[in-house]
Scaffold this motif. Sequence first.
Motif, short mmCIF file in Angstrom:
data_model
loop_
_atom_site.label_atom_id
_atom_site.label_comp_id
_atom_site.label_asym_id
_atom_site.label_seq_id
_atom_site.Cartn_x
_atom_site.Cartn_y
_atom_site.Cartn_z
N PHE A 60 25.79 46.37 2.54
CA PHE A 60 26.33 46.99 1.39
C PHE A 60 27.49 47.70 2.01
O PHE A 60 27.54 48.42 3.19
N ARG A 61 28.43 48.05 1.12
CA ARG A 61 29.72 48.56 1.56
C ARG A 61 29.65 50.09 1.84
O ARG A 61 30.52 50.73 2.27
N SER A 62 28.82 50.78 1.06
CA SER A 62 28.46 51.96 0.98
C SER A 62 27.11 52.44 0.63
O SER A 62 26.45 51.78 -0.12
N PRO A 63 26.79 53.90 0.80
CA PRO A 63 25.40 54.22 0.10
C PRO A 63 25.57 54.32 -1.37
O PRO A 63 24.40 53.79 -1.85
N ASP A 64 26.76 54.57 -1.91
CA ASP A 64 26.91 54.47 -3.19
C ASP A 64 26.57 53.03 -3.88
O ASP A 64 25.91 53.01 -5.02
N GLU A 65 27.18 51.88 -3.29
CA GLU A 65 26.99 50.73 -3.72
C GLU A 65 25.41 50.17 -3.61
O GLU A 65 24.86 49.78 -4.50
N PHE A 66 24.59 50.83 -2.44
CA PHE A 66 23.13 50.28 -2.49
C PHE A 66 22.54 51.12 -3.69
O PHE A 66 22.01 50.29 -4.24
N VAL A 67 22.80 52.30 -4.12
CA VAL A 67 22.08 52.96 -5.17
C VAL A 67 22.45 52.30 -6.29
O VAL A 67 21.45 52.05 -7.09
N GLU A 68 23.69 51.93 -6.57
CA GLU A 68 24.14 51.18 -7.70
C GLU A 68 23.36 49.83 -7.86
O GLU A 68 22.73 49.63 -9.20
N VAL A 69 23.14 49.06 -6.87
CA VAL A 69 22.60 47.72 -6.90
C VAL A 69 21.18 47.96 -7.07
O VAL A 69 20.39 47.25 -8.01
N MET A 70 20.42 48.97 -6.32
CA MET A 70 19.16 49.11 -6.53
C MET A 70 18.62 49.85 -7.93
O MET A 70 17.69 49.02 -8.55
N LEU A 102 20.24 54.29 5.79
CA LEU A 102 21.08 54.93 4.84
C LEU A 102 20.30 56.54 4.87
O LEU A 102 20.94 57.45 4.09
N GLU A 103 19.21 56.71 5.34
CA GLU A 103 18.62 58.07 5.26
C GLU A 103 18.30 58.35 3.69
O GLU A 103 18.80 59.61 3.35
N MET A 104 17.93 57.33 2.94
CA MET A 104 17.70 57.61 1.61
C MET A 104 16.34 57.28 0.93
O MET A 104 15.75 56.40 1.87
N VAL A 105 15.69 57.85 0.26
CA VAL A 105 14.33 57.58 -0.33
C VAL A 105 14.45 57.64 -1.88
O VAL A 105 15.15 58.26 -2.60
N VAL A 106 13.64 56.58 -2.38
CA VAL A 106 13.45 56.45 -3.87
C VAL A 106 11.86 56.55 -3.95
O VAL A 106 11.16 55.82 -3.09
N ASN A 107 11.55 57.24 -4.98
CA ASN A 107 10.18 57.19 -5.74
C ASN A 107 10.12 56.50 -6.82
O ASN A 107 11.02 56.79 -7.62
N ILE A 108 9.12 55.54 -7.11
CA ILE A 108 9.21 54.76 -8.29
C ILE A 108 7.74 54.93 -8.82
O ILE A 108 6.72 55.12 -8.10
N ALA A 131 5.29 57.71 -21.80
CA ALA A 131 5.91 57.66 -23.14
C ALA A 131 7.31 57.90 -23.06
O ALA A 131 7.79 58.88 -22.79
N GLY A 132 8.23 56.99 -23.79
CA GLY A 132 9.52 57.24 -24.04
C GLY A 132 10.61 57.19 -22.86
O GLY A 132 11.63 57.28 -22.65
N GLU A 133 10.05 56.68 -21.48
CA GLU A 133 10.65 56.30 -20.49
C GLU A 133 10.90 55.01 -20.14
O GLU A 133 11.96 54.75 -18.97
N GLY A 134 10.34 54.01 -20.64
CA GLY A 134 10.49 52.71 -20.15
C GLY A 134 9.41 52.40 -19.45
O GLY A 134 8.58 53.17 -19.16
N ASN A 135 9.46 51.02 -18.75
CA ASN A 135 8.17 50.80 -17.96
C ASN A 135 8.11 51.28 -16.58
O ASN A 135 7.04 51.51 -16.12
N LEU A 136 9.42 51.62 -16.04
CA LEU A 136 9.23 52.24 -14.82
C LEU A 136 10.40 53.43 -14.83
O LEU A 136 11.37 53.67 -15.51
N ALA A 137 9.91 54.62 -13.83
CA ALA A 137 10.84 55.59 -13.68
C ALA A 137 10.97 55.80 -12.11
O ALA A 137 9.81 55.35 -11.47
N TRP A 138 12.34 56.11 -11.84
CA TRP A 138 12.46 56.29 -10.42
C TRP A 138 13.54 57.45 -10.25
O TRP A 138 14.23 57.76 -11.02
N GLU A 139 13.32 58.00 -9.06
CA GLU A 139 14.41 59.16 -8.74
C GLU A 139 14.70 59.08 -7.28
O GLU A 139 13.66 58.82 -6.50
N ALA A 180 15.80 45.49 2.56
CA ALA A 180 15.60 45.30 0.99
C ALA A 180 16.39 44.35 0.38
O ALA A 180 15.90 43.79 -0.57
N ASN A 181 17.66 44.33 0.74
CA ASN A 181 18.44 43.14 0.05
C ASN A 181 17.97 41.64 0.34
O ASN A 181 18.07 40.71 -0.66
#
Length: 139
Positions: free
Chosen positions: A4-14, A45-51, A56-64, A84-85
Motif C-alpha cells: 500500500f502506498r500509505s496508511p490512508d490508501e490501506f484504510v480506503e481499500v479496506m 501500520l499500527e492500525m486496528v479495525v473492529n467489525i 437496525a439501520g446500519e447495513g449488514n456490517l459495521a466497523w470502526e 491482508a491484501n
Amino acid sequence: MSAFRSPDEFVEVMNRTFTLMSEDPEMGPRLRDADTPQRFEFTDLEMVVNIRAGRAGEGNLAWEWTDEVSWEPKVRMAMSSETANRYFQGKENVAIAIARRRIKAGGDVKAALAIIPITKPLFARYREMIAADYPHLEV
C-alpha cells in the motif's frame, strides 16, 4: 510490488472491501447472521479495525478504525497489511497463515474459520477492484 502506498490508501481499500461484503445480497446477510465480532490489527501500520454485525439501520456490517468500541470482539487477528491484501485476493489461506505465524489469532478462531466460506465470493470482486483502481497491489 504489492505494498500500500500509505496508511490512508490501506484504510480506503479496506473500507471499500468491507462495504462490498456488507452490501452484497448473499454475503452481507449471512455475515450479519453469523454475528462474529472481530478485531483486526495491522501490525506494520499500527492500525486496528473492529467489525461487528450491523444493527437496525446500519447495513449488514459495521466497523470502526479504533479500539474504542462498545462491543467485545469474539475473534482477534493480527497480520501485516500485505497479508491482508494477499488474503482478500485469495492468495493467503488463513489456516496455513496462522500455522506459519503470518496471522496471529486469538479468541474463538473456529468461529472466524467458519465465516471464511461466506466471504469466498469477495475474492474475485476484490481482485477486480485492485486491478481497476490499485494495480500496484496485485499479487
